[in-house]
Design an enzyme around this catalytic site. Structure first.
Site, PDB file in Angstrom:
ATOM      1  N   CYS A 420      -8.855   7.084  -0.312  1.00  0.00           N
ATOM      2  CA  CYS A 420      -7.535   6.580  -0.713  1.00  0.00           C
ATOM      3  C   CYS A 420      -7.182   6.934  -2.156  1.00  0.00           C
ATOM      4  O   CYS A 420      -6.121   7.499  -2.434  1.00  0.00           O
ATOM      5  CB  CYS A 420      -7.441   5.077  -0.469  1.00  0.00           C
ATOM      6  SG  CYS A 420      -8.524   4.054  -1.499  1.00  0.00           S
ATOM      7  N   HIS A 474      -7.808  -0.744  -1.705  1.00  0.00           N
ATOM      8  CA  HIS A 474      -7.124   0.388  -1.070  1.00  0.00           C
ATOM      9  C   HIS A 474      -5.816   0.650  -1.819  1.00  0.00           C
ATOM     10  O   HIS A 474      -5.213  -0.265  -2.400  1.00  0.00           O
ATOM     11  CB  HIS A 474      -6.826   0.068   0.397  1.00  0.00           C
ATOM     12  CG  HIS A 474      -6.324   1.239   1.183  1.00  0.00           C
ATOM     13  ND1 HIS A 474      -7.106   2.332   1.474  1.00  0.00           N
ATOM     14  CD2 HIS A 474      -5.103   1.497   1.732  1.00  0.00           C
ATOM     15  CE1 HIS A 474      -6.403   3.207   2.175  1.00  0.00           C
ATOM     16  NE2 HIS A 474      -5.187   2.729   2.338  1.00  0.00           N
ATOM     17  N   HIS A 491      -0.741   7.177   2.720  1.00  0.00           N
ATOM     18  CA  HIS A 491      -2.073   6.886   2.195  1.00  0.00           C
ATOM     19  C   HIS A 491      -3.124   7.628   3.007  1.00  0.00           C
ATOM     20  O   HIS A 491      -2.861   8.131   4.100  1.00  0.00           O
ATOM     21  CB  HIS A 491      -2.338   5.376   2.229  1.00  0.00           C
ATOM     22  CG  HIS A 491      -2.365   4.778   3.615  1.00  0.00           C
ATOM     23  ND1 HIS A 491      -3.252   3.800   3.991  1.00  0.00           N
ATOM     24  CD2 HIS A 491      -1.609   5.023   4.732  1.00  0.00           C
ATOM     25  CE1 HIS A 491      -3.040   3.444   5.255  1.00  0.00           C
ATOM     26  NE2 HIS A 491      -2.050   4.174   5.718  1.00  0.00           N
TER      27      HIS A 491
END
Length: 523
Positions: A420, A474, A491
């Protein structure tokens, strides 16, 4: 002037601008610079003979004080001083009194959470519980996605690729079951083979005599309790001659000197880093440095930084404003290698002796003192380089969409696979913004926002798998946010690079933490 001549002039001007921008972009992004972090001995808590010896909070807080630094490198290395095994195994026998280190399998998550990528498992305590302990350690590390090496005939080397750079790793020790530090011929052969397929070869060794009386590099074979612990000076030079680029030493449980040999960086011992349990951590045994080495893509040393930390109790390392570890390594280097091509500041900045201070340090150099800083360019600089501020955000989104469908890989920073934070840093770097390599530190690098304030080009942060934790785990990039608060973001997740709508995601919607503004004029 005829049309053909005008065309030639225009083409020449275009190529000059394109060439200049490529050089400018690569300089800003550090695209030709690799950063590798090294730490010393890690033993996160032993469940032998009972769980009573495990650390508070099940070890979850042991690395919290240094986590941001550990995440901020292309590769982060540590020496795993003990095996992973929930129970069982055959305890080793010994005559002089032994220490036994058996970490619960679940503790591998503490290494992942802290940002480690590769572990040395060539050391004496890897054999504390016999073959079962070694086999289970390999299994646990493999399932966690960590790289490892050091056991003879089992995992002598490891090869991996991060951010387009190919790495080779190998570990050595004087102990049974490990690839032997005393077999120089085999060590050179292993390194030479890795060098054929790797851009950067990292070598780890566990060697030398132990204890506070053995903090010097004697340049000869060291014997401890009757055991040949290797000639670490001869070994380090031999593996560099064979193709190694960075050599991380450990084993004496105290720090030792550093050296530059053939433009390659060696540190002979990184001491005890995170050793909750029976380790002695009084005085210099509690020095727990983190060394960050910058090289070019061929392994040549550029600069480095020592972050000083201390272990004062059994709760993990804490950063030390007095820089004791850096001062000690500087002192020892002056004693053992006065001829080396390195200089150390007492704060831990490592430079080549021929490097001259100009007063015009680049943002990347300044950031070494504050690893969490955002290295962003002024918008007018970007415009000069060819980015119009009105289209910058859309250019970022358009660029990011090119990677939809690319695979996820932990620790990967592109261009073919991503995690990420690797994805967000890769995308923004192409537009002159240098983000940290971890979402944990990226969240500190700009102005935080509530959900309603999010705009195209902002970062969006979420909790990790643990819903009860408030920590960021994240990150993605905001594609759009309409008047109804329907946030669309792109993402890199376990399913690869993709776009999602926040309100329609049962997984990410409850995990939203905050947004972050990186682009200065995104208002």
């Amino acid at each position: 002037m005829d049309s053909k001549r005008l065309l030639r002039i225009a083409w020449t001007a275009f190529m000059f601008v394109l060439f200049s921008w490529n050089i400018f972009s690569r300089t800003l992004s550090g695209g030709d610079t690799v950063s590798v972090i090294g730490t010393g001995d890690i033993m996160l808590g032993s469940n032998y003979p009972s769980d009573a010896k495990l650390p508070p909070h099940d070890g979850k807080d042991l690395l919290r004080n240094v986590k941001a630094i550990l995440h901020d490198a292309d590769v982060t290395f540590g020496n795993l001083e003990g095996c992973f095994l929930d129970s069982g195994g055959t305890p080793k026998s010994c005559k002089n009194g032994c220490y036994f280190f058996r970490m619960p399998d679940r503790y591998v998550n503490h290494l992942l959470d802290a940002g480690f990528d590769v572990m040395n498992i060539a050391n004496n305590h890897m054999g504390d519980f016999g073959p079962r302990g070694r086999e289970n350690t390999v299994k646990v590390l493999k399932e966690a996605g960590l790289y490892y090496a050091g056991l003879v005939g089992v995992c002598e080397t490891s090869r991996f690729e991060i951010n387009g750079v190919k790495y080779g790793f190998c570990g050595f020790a004087p102990n049974s079951g490990t690839v032997r530090i005393t077999d120089l011929a085999k060590a050179k052969q292993i390194v030479a083979e890795l060098d054929k397929e790797s851009d950067i070869v990292i070598v780890s060794f566990h060697g030398g005599a132990e204890g506070k009386a053995h903090n010097r590099v004697p340049r000869k074979t060291e014997t401890f309790y009757g055991e040949n612990r290797g000639n670490v000076y001869e070994f380090a030079h031999a593996v560099i001659d064979a193709g190694a680029d960075i050599v991380f030493g450990h084993g004496p449980h105290v720090v030792r000197a550093a050296e530059l040999y053939k433009d390659r960086f060696i540190i002979y011992s990184l001491g005890n880093f995170c050793t909750s349990g029976d380790f002695s951590i009084s005085g210099i045994s509690g020095y727990a440095p983190i060394v960050k080495v910058y090289t070019d893509r061929e392994g040549k040393f550029i600069r480095g930084r020592l972050f000083s930390a201390l272990q004062k109790d059994k709760t993990g390392p804490v950063l030390d404003a007095g820089h004791l570890a850096a001062k000690e390594i500087k002192r020892l280097t002056g004693l053992d290698f006065p001829e080396t091509g390195l200089t150390f500041s007492e704060e831990g900045v490592i430079e080549r002796k021929e490097a001259k201070k100009t007063g015009n340090e680049t943002p990347a150099c300044k950031a070494e003192l504050e690893p969490s800083n955002l290295l962003s360019l002024r918008e007018d600089t970007l415009q000069t380089a060819g980015h119009d501020s009105t289209s910058l955000t859309q250019n970022i989104i358009d660029f990011s969409k090119q990677f939809i469908g690319h695979s996820y890989r932990r620790g990967s920073k592109g261009p073919t696979t991503f995690d990420c934070s690797g994805f967000t840093s890769f995308v923004f770097r192409k537009f002159g913004y240098q983000l940290s390599s971890s979402c944990v530190t990226q969240v500190q690098q700009g102005t935080q926002l509530v959900k309603e304030e999010l705009k195209t080009g902002d970062l969006i942060f979420f909790k990790g798998r643990n819903m009860t934790s408030s920590r960021v785990g994240h990150v993605g990039i905001v594609v759009s946010n309409d008047e109804k608060g329907n946030v669309v973001f792109i993402h890199a997740c376990r399913r690869g690079v993709k776009m999602e709508e926040l309100n329609k995601s049962p997984y990410y919607k409850p995990r939203y933490v905050t947004g972050l503004r990186i682009l200065e004029k995104n208002t």
